[in-house]
Enzyme design. Sequence first.
Site, short mmCIF file in Angstrom:
data_model
loop_
_atom_site.label_atom_id
_atom_site.label_comp_id
_atom_site.label_asym_id
_atom_site.label_seq_id
_atom_site.Cartn_x
_atom_site.Cartn_y
_atom_site.Cartn_z
N LEU A 1 30.66 35.43 -68.56
CA LEU A 1 31.11 36.44 -69.31
C LEU A 1 30.90 36.43 -70.78
O LEU A 1 30.67 35.52 -71.53
CB LEU A 1 32.84 36.22 -69.46
CG LEU A 1 33.73 37.17 -69.99
CD1 LEU A 1 33.48 38.61 -69.18
CD2 LEU A 1 35.10 36.73 -70.03
N GLN B 1 31.23 31.70 -65.79
CA GLN B 1 31.37 32.67 -64.72
C GLN B 1 29.91 32.58 -64.02
O GLN B 1 30.10 33.42 -62.74
CB GLN B 1 31.62 34.03 -65.07
CG GLN B 1 31.90 35.02 -63.89
CD GLN B 1 32.42 36.34 -64.56
OE1 GLN B 1 32.09 36.73 -65.46
NE2 GLN B 1 32.59 37.35 -63.60
N ASP C 1 33.93 21.87 -86.60
CA ASP C 1 33.17 22.96 -85.95
C ASP C 1 34.47 23.97 -85.73
O ASP C 1 35.19 23.77 -84.77
CB ASP C 1 32.60 22.26 -84.46
CG ASP C 1 31.80 23.58 -83.96
OD1 ASP C 1 32.07 24.72 -84.15
OD2 ASP C 1 31.26 23.22 -83.02
N ASP D 1 24.35 14.56 -76.60
CA ASP D 1 23.69 15.81 -76.85
C ASP D 1 23.57 16.42 -75.29
O ASP D 1 23.20 16.15 -74.26
CB ASP D 1 22.06 15.35 -76.96
CG ASP D 1 21.26 16.78 -76.99
OD1 ASP D 1 21.64 17.72 -77.18
OD2 ASP D 1 19.86 16.55 -77.05
#
Length: 289
Positions: A17, A84, A213, A272
């Site tokens: 999406l 999705q 973050d 990672d």
Amino acid sequence: MQRNAVTRYPILLVHGLFGFERIGHFELFHDVKEALKTAENRVFVPHLSATHNNEMRGEQLLAQIDRVLRGTGASKVNLIGHSQGALTARYAAALAPHAVASVTSVSGPNHGSELADFLRKALVPGQLPELVAHNIATLFGDFLSLLSGSVNLPQNALAALNALTTEGVGAFNDKFSQGLPSTWGGDGPGKVNGVHYYSWSGVLPANGLPSLDPIQGVHRALSQYFMTEGQQNDGFVGRFSSHLGQVIRSDYPLDHLSTLRRPANGLPSQLDPISLYVEHAARLKAANL
């Protein structure tokens, strides 16, 4: 150079999406694609509607699989779908198993998303809030398509939302059940109609500390809308809802978008996420895929 990760068949990275191949110099799958290409794989990113249901996007994917097969001379492709994109890939594999060697779901809502359920309930059908949200999200999808050069692709945000709810995915699964586990939280069949099925996903890191973050902060805010998998989700998809085929692992310490990218804050991470794709290419090679 990781020659042990060169797959037999080309790899198609299928976005979810609001996804896209490229906008300007920015590529959604850039790190993943470059890592796989460094391992000498043939990698493609199909153009799909940023917002639409699984069947519409699946039909678009089928057409592009055909183009890749004709262009490369390969007989099959490996599909890796994020979010999705996993449902899109499942649709294509169900309708054309002869052309698909494997389907890999990465953070895919294979049993629906509780977040989509909450958003669907918050939008009153046929009334102003639903219409406004639908129009804004569809226009945003059109904007992404324009920037990415996919101007001829249809967009329908409400169809996309309905297709991602538990009810919507349940109806989808009734028609396309390949690779689904028979028990909640279990593995599904690893091979159906000649197609190999795999999945991996993450959950929000349970460190109890504020993240540097900001994107992870958004994921944590969204995770409060999960009930069934309140402590086991990536902000968009529940852990067990992501299971499909051979489950490689579903509790990597990664939020939903982190399964596509390296940490945005530039700080080193114990994991990672991009290496998972190269490891999987090696897994596909070992299976002669």
